[in-house]
Design a protein around this motif. Structure first.
Motif, short mmCIF file in Angstrom:
data_model
loop_
_atom_site.label_atom_id
_atom_site.label_comp_id
_atom_site.label_asym_id
_atom_site.label_seq_id
_atom_site.Cartn_x
_atom_site.Cartn_y
_atom_site.Cartn_z
N HIS A 18 46.56 53.46 31.96
CA HIS A 18 45.57 54.30 32.63
C HIS A 18 45.86 55.77 32.35
O HIS A 18 44.93 56.57 32.15
CB HIS A 18 45.56 54.03 34.13
CG HIS A 18 44.74 52.84 34.53
ND1 HIS A 18 43.40 52.92 34.81
CD2 HIS A 18 45.07 51.52 34.67
CE1 HIS A 18 42.93 51.73 35.13
NE2 HIS A 18 43.93 50.86 35.04
N ASP A 36 37.51 43.49 32.86
CA ASP A 36 37.60 43.17 34.28
C ASP A 36 36.48 42.19 34.66
O ASP A 36 35.42 42.18 34.03
CB ASP A 36 37.48 44.46 35.10
CG ASP A 36 38.66 45.39 34.86
OD1 ASP A 36 39.80 44.89 34.86
OD2 ASP A 36 38.44 46.60 34.67
N GLN A 46 44.20 45.48 33.65
CA GLN A 46 43.25 45.48 34.77
C GLN A 46 42.80 46.90 35.11
O GLN A 46 43.59 47.83 35.14
CB GLN A 46 43.88 44.83 36.01
CG GLN A 46 43.78 43.32 36.01
CD GLN A 46 44.14 42.71 37.35
OE1 GLN A 46 44.91 43.27 38.11
NE2 GLN A 46 43.58 41.55 37.66
N GLY A 47 41.50 47.01 35.38
CA GLY A 47 40.91 48.28 35.80
C GLY A 47 40.48 49.17 34.67
O GLY A 47 39.70 50.11 34.88
#
Length: 343
Positions: A18, A36, A46-47
């Motif tokens: 991220h 996702d 994830q995300g």
């Protein structure tokens, strides 16, 4: 709120991804089943697709095509990250790696770079069977012009990810499957548990562990990745049960090989054991042994011992898998045998 030392390794890796996406708009993620809510087979991504839908691209089941697309993107100035769902599947993209990705920069006289990152989980001990449990790092160690990095729970996982993305070379970032669910064990006040720790200042650092603060160890064990906790368990058992103190050198950069911390340790101890989860023949340990014997023959007091998986397939049945893969008892046995020869 959990402290960094308490966070699971999968969380640290996810946060690092991220971070690089937020800081660089030239980073793309490609892989199978990474969107996702699934977020990849081991949930490392994830995300990301929700936050950056235009830069997270789910792909067909075609590793060769995935490597080829990533190579083209990197040649055009992007910095793609590939997630290969299981490390066993890198074999499907090896032609792109061997005959393209690793050669373009030198073929074109340094006028182009291929700054891509290949993230992939390796290793067994989960009962996944012969085609989803291998440690195939040794297939990469003979390929010039790439960088192979192996993460462990004791290394700075954020730093490994960030530095891999910023690297102008093709980087393979090997992540052991069992590491994902474990807590990060970064050194605190120069120690991990009861062992003193030294860390090199390299882009991809090596960690050295000692039970005597590097003053009176009698053997060196060199390892990487998923074998780091196994070797540390063995080192602790050797202290408690046999009163044998060892230095452990945990490399992160496997190619180009970081030999300085290994040579420095062998100069102190005179004894070397290598430990890897991959199969024995032609592996990481064989290369370490050859180079150390070439460069530090006078420091060695005996032959280098290698601990590795047996040459064969990894069974699905857990008791058979455990018998195939190296454990702490194998490392303890190798050290005790060398100590017996010395005495």
């Amino acid at each position: 709120m959990s402290t960094p030392a308490q966070r699971r390794c999968v969380q640290v890796l996810n946060e690092a991804l991220h971070e690089v996406f937020a800081e660089r708009d030239d980073v793309f993620l490609l892989g199978e089943d990474i969107l996702d809510p699934y977020g990849g087979a081991f949930k490392v991504t994830q995300g990301l697709s929700d936050a950056y839908p235009d830069r997270v691209l789910t792909t067909p089941i075609s590793e060769g095509g995935l490597f080829g697309v990533a190579a083209g993107m990197s040649l055009r100035g992007f910095r793609p990250i590939l997630e290969i769902m299981f490390g066993d599947f890198i074999a499907l993209g090896m032609d792109q790696v061997v005959n393209g990705i690793s050669k373009f920069r030198e073929m074109y006289d340094d006028q182009v770079t291929v700054p891509l990152v290949v993230r992939t989980p390796m290793g067994g001990r989960r009962g996944y069977g012969p085609t989803h449990s291998q440690s195939l790092e040794k297939l990469l160690l003979g390929i010039p012009n790439i960088c192979v990095v192996a993460a462990s729970e004791c290394h700075d996982l954020r730093g490994l990810v960030v530095n891999a993305v910023e690297d102008d070379r093709p980087v393979f970032l090997i992540e052991n499957k069992l590491m994902y669910g474990r807590s990060s064990r970064r050194p605190e006040e120069g120690h991990v548990g009861g062992l003193a720790v030294r860390e090199t200042g390299a882009r991809y650092p090596a960690l050295s562990f000692s039970g005597t603060d590097f003053s009176d160890d009698t053997a060196t064990i060199v390892t990487y990745g998923g074998m780091v906790p196994v070797v540390l368990e063995a080192a602790t058992e050797l202290i408690l049960e046999h009163e044998i103190f060892c230095e452990v050198v945990a490399l992160s950069q496997l190619l180009p090989m970081q030999l300085d911390p290994v040579l420095e340790s062998v100069a102190r101890t005179g004894v070397l054991v290598t430990a890897e989860e991959g199969t024995l023949t032609g592996g990481f340990g064989a290369e370490i042994a050859a180079r150390v014997q070439e460069l530090a023959w006078s420091d060695l007091r005996g032959p280098v011992r290698r601990v590795a998986a047996r040459d064969g397939i990894i069974p699905s049945a857990r008791p058979l898998e455990d018998a195939m893969l190296p454990g702490a008892h194998d490392i303890v046995g190798a050290i005790v045998a060398l100590e017996a020869v010395r005495s």
